[in-house]
Scaffold this motif. Structure first.
Motif, short mmCIF file in Angstrom:
data_model
loop_
_atom_site.label_atom_id
_atom_site.label_comp_id
_atom_site.label_asym_id
_atom_site.label_seq_id
_atom_site.Cartn_x
_atom_site.Cartn_y
_atom_site.Cartn_z
N LEU A 108 40.63 100.60 40.23
CA LEU A 108 39.70 101.18 41.20
C LEU A 108 40.33 101.22 42.59
CD1 LEU A 108 36.36 99.45 40.11
CD2 LEU A 108 37.09 101.79 39.63
N GLU A 109 40.96 100.12 42.99
CA GLU A 109 41.63 100.09 44.30
C GLU A 109 42.73 101.13 44.37
OE1 GLU A 109 42.88 96.13 45.37
OE2 GLU A 109 40.84 95.35 45.23
N ARG A 143 42.75 104.18 47.09
CA ARG A 143 43.88 104.44 48.00
C ARG A 143 44.45 105.84 47.79
NH1 ARG A 143 44.80 99.91 50.79
NH2 ARG A 143 44.33 97.92 49.82
N SER A 144 44.50 106.31 46.55
CA SER A 144 44.99 107.67 46.26
C SER A 144 44.08 108.73 46.86
CB SER A 144 45.10 107.89 44.75
OG SER A 144 46.10 107.08 44.21
N ILE A 145 42.77 108.51 46.75
CA ILE A 145 41.81 109.46 47.33
C ILE A 145 42.01 109.52 48.84
CG2 ILE A 145 39.36 109.94 47.75
CD1 ILE A 145 38.85 108.47 45.01
N ILE A 161 35.45 98.10 48.33
CA ILE A 161 36.11 98.89 49.38
C ILE A 161 36.26 98.08 50.66
CG2 ILE A 161 35.84 100.91 50.87
CD1 ILE A 161 34.53 102.32 48.39
N SER A 162 35.21 97.34 51.04
CA SER A 162 35.30 96.56 52.29
C SER A 162 36.32 95.43 52.18
CB SER A 162 33.93 96.04 52.70
OG SER A 162 33.48 95.07 51.81
N SER A 163 36.60 94.96 50.98
CA SER A 163 37.60 93.89 50.80
C SER A 163 39.04 94.42 50.87
CB SER A 163 37.39 93.18 49.46
OG SER A 163 37.80 93.99 48.38
N MET A 164 39.19 95.74 50.90
CA MET A 164 40.54 96.34 50.84
C MET A 164 41.22 96.45 52.20
SD MET A 164 39.84 99.28 47.97
CE MET A 164 41.49 99.98 48.11
#
Length: 182
Positions: A30-31, A35-37, A74-77
């Motif tokens: 998912l991460e 990141r790709s998006i 997402i917020s943890s990324m």
């Protein structure tokens, strides 16, 4: 300032259930997709980012539990973000843009365009018109620059947000008789 064609992220679809997505076993995948998006489509609003991610997982909608899970992930990324009417993700720390992108509504609706990108359409219009413009003239030219046929409420709201941003960042100015210029 440059006008480009918007290109949506292309992906290899997975077929997953919401439970599989929330199982934590696919977080690295998912991460990677998130990141790709962002790499392909930034600046991108939070809702469109999640829509692209869900599409790549063959999911049609995002329930509240899945939305909460994705928001937490997402917020943890530790991504580069700014806040507008919602979170906007950037490839690198935001420092202003020098381009805007046009797209068919099937790829991205006007309400999905970040103000930080739409501000460049205003600047592009003023650069190409080479004259001062009243708000109504600028709105009409802005609508055409983004290749929309009509001014609707979403276009007007986007224009207003982009205009406020461009003025606050001093990328454009307003004269005493309410005309806008570079």
């Amino acid at each position: 300032t440059e006008r480009k064609t918007y290109e949506a992220w292309s992906f290899t679809p997975l077929s997953l259930s919401p439970e599989e997505v929330m199982s934590h076993t696919l977080d690295a995948e998912l991460e990677s997709r998130i990141r790709s998006i962002i790499s392909a489509e930034a600046p991108i609003k939070d809702t469109l980012l999640k829509k692209r991610l869900l599409s790549s997982l063959s999911l049609k909608r995002c329930g509240s539990r899945l939305d909460e899970y994705l928001s937490s992930l997402i917020s943890s990324m530790n991504l580069n973000t700014t806040e507008e009417d919602e979170t906007v993700y950037h490839r690198e720390p935001y420092g202003g843009y020098s381009f805007f992108r046009t797209a068919p509504e099937s790829d991205r609706y006007s309400y999905q365009i970040p103000a930080c990108e739409a501000e460049c359409a205003i600047i592009w219009v003023l650069e190409n018109e080479k004259r001062m413009m009243y708000r109504s003239q600028l709105l009409s030219a802005f609508t055409k620059a983004l290749l929309y046929e009509r001014k609707g409420a979403a276009i007007s709201a986007l224009f207003d947000a982009a205009l406020r941003l461009a003025l606050s960042e001093e990328r454009i100015k307003e004269s005493g008789n309410h005309k806008f210029f570079l």
